[in-house]
Scaffold this active site. Structure first.
Site, PDB file in Angstrom:
ATOM      1  CB  SER A  96      -0.980   0.077   1.002  1.00 17.63           C
ATOM      2  OG  SER A  96      -1.915  -1.232   1.063  1.00 17.63           O
TER       3      SER A  96
HETATM    4  N1  SAH Z   1      -1.076  -4.770   4.130  1.00 21.14           N
HETATM    5  C1  SAH Z   1      -0.325  -5.019   2.838  1.00 21.14           C
HETATM    6  C2  SAH Z   1      -1.257  -4.589   1.807  1.00 21.14           C
HETATM    7  C3  SAH Z   1      -0.972  -5.751   0.696  1.00 21.14           C
HETATM    8  S1  SAH Z   1      -2.213  -5.826  -0.621  1.00 21.14           S
HETATM    9  C4  SAH Z   1       1.048  -4.432   2.813  1.00 21.14           C
HETATM   10  O1  SAH Z   1       1.311  -3.787   3.726  1.00 21.14           O
HETATM   11  O2  SAH Z   1       1.832  -4.669   2.065  1.00 21.14           O
HETATM   12  C5  SAH Z   1      -3.500  -6.667   0.011  1.00 21.14           C
HETATM   13  C6  SAH Z   1      -3.385  -8.019   0.354  1.00 21.14           C
HETATM   14  O3  SAH Z   1      -4.632  -8.653   0.727  1.00 21.14           O
HETATM   15  C7  SAH Z   1      -2.636  -8.998  -0.925  1.00 21.14           C
HETATM   16  O4  SAH Z   1      -1.442  -9.648  -0.673  1.00 21.14           O
HETATM   17  C8  SAH Z   1      -3.860 -10.075  -1.130  1.00 21.14           C
HETATM   18  O5  SAH Z   1      -3.432 -11.216  -1.732  1.00 21.14           O
HETATM   19  C9  SAH Z   1      -4.355 -10.113   0.392  1.00 21.14           C
HETATM   20  N2  SAH Z   1      -6.079 -10.506   0.339  1.00 21.14           N
HETATM   21  C10 SAH Z   1      -6.739 -10.177  -0.413  1.00 21.14           C
HETATM   22  N3  SAH Z   1      -8.020 -11.152  -0.271  1.00 21.14           N
HETATM   23  C11 SAH Z   1      -7.682 -11.851   0.984  1.00 21.14           C
HETATM   24  C12 SAH Z   1      -8.273 -12.651   1.744  1.00 21.14           C
HETATM   25  N4  SAH Z   1      -9.655 -12.962   1.614  1.00 21.14           N
HETATM   26  N5  SAH Z   1      -7.635 -13.198   2.765  1.00 21.14           N
HETATM   27  C13 SAH Z   1      -6.288 -12.793   3.168  1.00 21.14           C
HETATM   28  N6  SAH Z   1      -5.860 -12.003   2.495  1.00 21.14           N
HETATM   29  C14 SAH Z   1      -6.475 -11.381   1.458  1.00 21.14           C
END
Ligand code: SAH
Length: 216
Positions: free
Chosen positions: A64
């Site tokens: 993000s």
């Molecule tokens: N908090 C992260 C943001 C990553 S983007 C950071 O600091 O880098 C969002 C993430 O959510 C992705 O890696 C995606 O694979 C995950 N995601 C999406 N749907 C999900 C679900 N149902 N359960 C767990 N993770 C999920």
């Protein structure tokens, strides 16, 4: 990878930039100042790690934008020793920031490769308190519930009921809700066993919250 004076300087500038953009909670900025974001990114992006932008972390996912991390973290009002569930570990950066604020962090990722990578970075940085799980986050993490705080970092079409029910009374859930074209940031406070109060805090654009898991 190393955290050099140059990185520290760039990070300080990013923090000043976030303050100018309206992030007011100094504790949040201080926590972000202590986490080397470049450790959570591909080496190829090292030079850009302290720009206020999202970047690819592979598997069609992104780390993000720092402003978004600061904004969500600020809404979460983390207190020391809060039990926190994060859904969407991704790179692990957001979980590291929550840990720095004194939270006891549980974090769930549905893509195994990202889960494994994030675990390694937590090890390298000595973030031993963070508990990473590989699973679908739709149902939360019932065996460790309830949580004082729950943070979703992917855009969900609706608020999963299970997540609300895993909050303590007085607990806060922050979740971007909407379709792929954009989401509204919701902050949901559990005021009693059955009552929740909802606030909306601006528009964002996250990768989608998806069903099921993806193994290596
Ligand atoms: N908090 C992260 C943001 C990553 S983007 C950071 O600091 O880098 C969002 C993430 O959510 C992705 O890696 C995606 O694979 C995950 N995601 C999406 N749907 C999900 C679900 N149902 N359960 C767990 N993770 C999920």
């Amino acid at each position: 990878m190393k955290d050099t004076y140059r990185h520290i300087g760039m990070r300080q500038q990013l923090i000043d930039n976030l303050r100018e953009k309206g992030i007011k909670e100094e504790r949040v900025l201080e926590a972000m100042n202590q986490i080397p974001r470049h450790f959570f990114m591909d080496m190829a992006f090292e030079e850009h790690a302290y720009e206020d932008k999202p970047f690819s972390i592979g598997e069609d996912q992104t780390i993000s934008q720092p402003f978004t991390v600061a904004f969500q973290t600020q809404l979460l009002e983390v207190q020391k020793r809060n039990k926190i569930l994060e859904i969407g570990t991704g790179s692990g950066y957001q979980a590291a920031v929550l840990d720095k604020l004194g939270g006891r962090v549980f974090t769930i990722e549905r893509i195994e490769k990202l889960h494994i990578k994030a675990k390694k970075v937590f090890e390298i940085l000595g973030l031993k308190r963070i508990r990473p799980y590989f699973r679908d986050g739709h149902k939360g993490l019932l065996e460790m519930a309830p949580y004082d705080r729950i943070l979703v970092t992917a855009g969900a079409p609706i608020v999963p009921e299970q997540l609300k029910l895993q909050l303590t009374i007085g607990g806060i859930l922050v979740i971007p809700v909407g379709g792929i074209e954009g989401q509204k940031m919701l902050k949901i406070l559990r005021v009693s066993e059955t009552e929740f109060v909802e606030e909306t805090h601006g528009n964002f654009r996250f990768v989608p919250f998806l069903e099921g898991t993806k193994s290596k």
